[in-house]
Write an enzyme that holds these catalytic residues in place. Structure first.
Site, PDB file in Angstrom:
ATOM      1  CE  LYS A   1      -5.578  -7.348  -7.671  1.00 47.07           C
ATOM      2  NZ  LYS A   1      -5.155  -6.905  -8.898  1.00 47.07           N
ATOM      3  CB  THR A   2      -2.844  -2.942  -2.923  1.00 52.00           C
ATOM      4  OG1 THR A   2      -2.369  -4.052  -3.640  1.00 52.00           O
ATOM      5  CG2 THR A   2      -2.000  -2.610  -1.690  1.00 52.00           C
TER       6      THR A   2
ATOM      7  CD  GLU B   1      -4.004  -6.552  -2.987  1.00 57.30           C
ATOM      8  OE1 GLU B   1      -3.991  -6.978  -3.712  1.00 57.30           O
ATOM      9  OE2 GLU B   1      -3.359  -5.876  -2.101  1.00 57.30           O
TER      10      GLU B   1
END
Length: 468
Positions: A121-122, A165
């Site tokens: 996600k990051t 996110e």
């Protein structure tokens, strides 16, 4: 124009303001003109960056830190009910807002892209933030790590796009209403909150169901959990589904990933045309993250060739295979990987990087397990992943928010690693690691510090010891 302050968020107080998710929201609110205050357990660069934006940051938790005129108290799921500031908020009648609700309010009125998945996600959020900024779209973004270039995890932009996110760990991602949702992968993790894959699928289905009518889901065509989730979603008539990956049936097909040292060259097939661009981090999984970002940008109406070029400007995010430095021919790299899938992907990426550099060096790993619950469930798989390294040091478990579980220690991992044929050594005292590594490492070796806890602090100390 981006909207102003959400209702009742003009004087927020954050408990745990230094956390990756909390600090990003606090920064955006401060940039929008809020009088931000909060507390954290320790001093940090993040606390200093918040003060530079005008926030009041207290170190330690005490009832007196909460101002009488605070309009809300923002918490994450990690904050315990007996926190003195939370208790004081109840006494004063100050509304308590979950971090996800605060983030959802910041997205209101904007074209939101929510990036979800057990891993990646990051990185994917960061790639989108960099590319959209490079294209002059001035997005707002909230990321779980600091971008290498700007050195921050969040920004209030003047444009109409918000990239964030979407955290599945506590089901909080179900509160967002994105125009574009990305699902990178779906696996069982966060065992304190999910008892089975069925619960995971249900949670992701709810998240996808919040995509605005006419919106788009970008989802992996390769990862088994994502493929299963897609099969459950085909009856959503208001949702456009765009798949990406190696599969010949993918809407955005990954044609080729070519390792080039600590970078990769990626070629995709989209709408009958090939596009090639560079990703500044090694490994096929990061290349696929970039392709997911490409597909999401296209879903917003941005030309693919512009996005492909802009993605090449991404220079990395801290703790995601971040090169910390090199001393006496030994490179030290930091990885946030803490789940076996992430560990395997990063270790394979490092293997590929050394091979493409024609290096005969070894891969040495310093691994710190994260959470007792995760170790209890996945110790065997973590040990098997460490077999990809030439040698590993395994530290004690980083507890984060958890209390110890009887019988659950890092020994479960070292035992599993040895069964898998790994060369692994337990290290009880983290402070001894720089000396141990200095005694092992030779010119040409790669040292990888790995884990979601404070193992990242060892990189500079290892480099300093290597220089001697």
């Amino acid at each position: 124009m981006a909207p102003g302050l959400p209702t009742a968020m003009d004087r927020p107080h954050f408990i745990g303001i230094g956390g990756a998710g909390m600090s990003g929201i606090a920064k955006i609110l401060a940039q929008r003109g809020a009088r931000v205050a909060g507390s954290d357990s320790r001093e940090s660069a993040t606390a200093e960056s918040l003060r530079a934006l005008g926030a009041t940051v207290h170190i330690g938790h005490a009832a007196g830190h909460l101002a009488d005129d605070a309009t809300c108290v923002v918490v994450s799921s990690a904050i315990r009910a007996d926190n003195p500031e939370l208790v004081r908020a109840a006494e004063l009648g100050v509304p308590v807002v979950h971090r996800s609700d605060a983030l959802a309010s910041l997205m209101g009125g904007l074209r939101a892209i929510a990036v979800a998945g057990t891993h990646g996600k990051t990185t994917t959020t960061s790639m989108l933030a960099v590319a959209l900024t490079e294209l002059g779209l001035d997005p707002s973004y909230a990321i779980g790590g600091d971008l290498e270039g700007p050195g921050t995890n969040a920004r209030h932009g003047a444009g109409d796009i918000f990239v964030a996110e979407a955290d599945e760990s506590d089901r909080s991602f179900q509160k967002y209403d994105p125009e574009v949702a990305i699902v990178l992968n779906v696996e069982l993790d966060h065992h304190a909150n999910y008892a089975s894959m069925d619960e995971i699928y249900d949670s992701f289905e709810t998240f996808v169901g919040k995509v605005v009518p006419g919106g788009t889901l970008v989802i992996s065509a390769d990862q088994p959990g994502a493929v299963e989730l897609t099969s459950r979603l085909r009856d959503l008539s208001t949702l456009k589904i765009v798949t990406y990956g190696d599969s010949p049936s993918a809407d955005v097909r990954v044609h080729k990933v070519t390792p080039r040292g600590l970078t990769s060259e990626v070629t995709v097939l989209l709408d009958g045309r090939y596009l090639t661009f560079t990703v500044s981090v090694p490994g096929s999984h990061y290349a696929h993250n970039a392709v997911a970002a490409l597909a999401a940008g296209v879903a917003l109406g941005i030309p693919a060739h512009n996005l492909a070029s802009a993605l090449g400007k991404y220079t990395g995010v801290k703790r995601r295979l971040q090169l910390k430095g090199e001393e006496n021919g030994v490179q030290v790299i930091d990885s946030y990987a803490h789940h076996p899938t992430e560990m395997t992907a990063d270790l394979e990426a490092m293997r590929g990087a050394t091979a493409s550099d024609s290096s005969s060096g070894r891969l040495l790993v310093v691994f710190q397990p994260h959470l007792f619950s995760r170790t209890q469930e996945l110790a065997t798989e973590m040990g098997q992943a460490l077999a990809l390294a030439d040698a590993s040091l395994v530290l004690d478990i980083y507890p984060a928010r958890e209390d110890p579980i009887p019988g659950v220690t890092s020994t479960l991992i070292t035992d599993a690693a040895r069964r898998a044929g790994a060369d692994v050594t337990p290290v009880a005292d983290k402070a001894t690691v720089p000396d141990v590594i200095a005694g092992m490492a030779k010119p040409g070796d790669l040292v990888l510090t790995m884990g979601a806890g404070d193992v990242t602090d060892l990189g500079p100390a290892i480099l300093a010891r290597l220089s001697n």
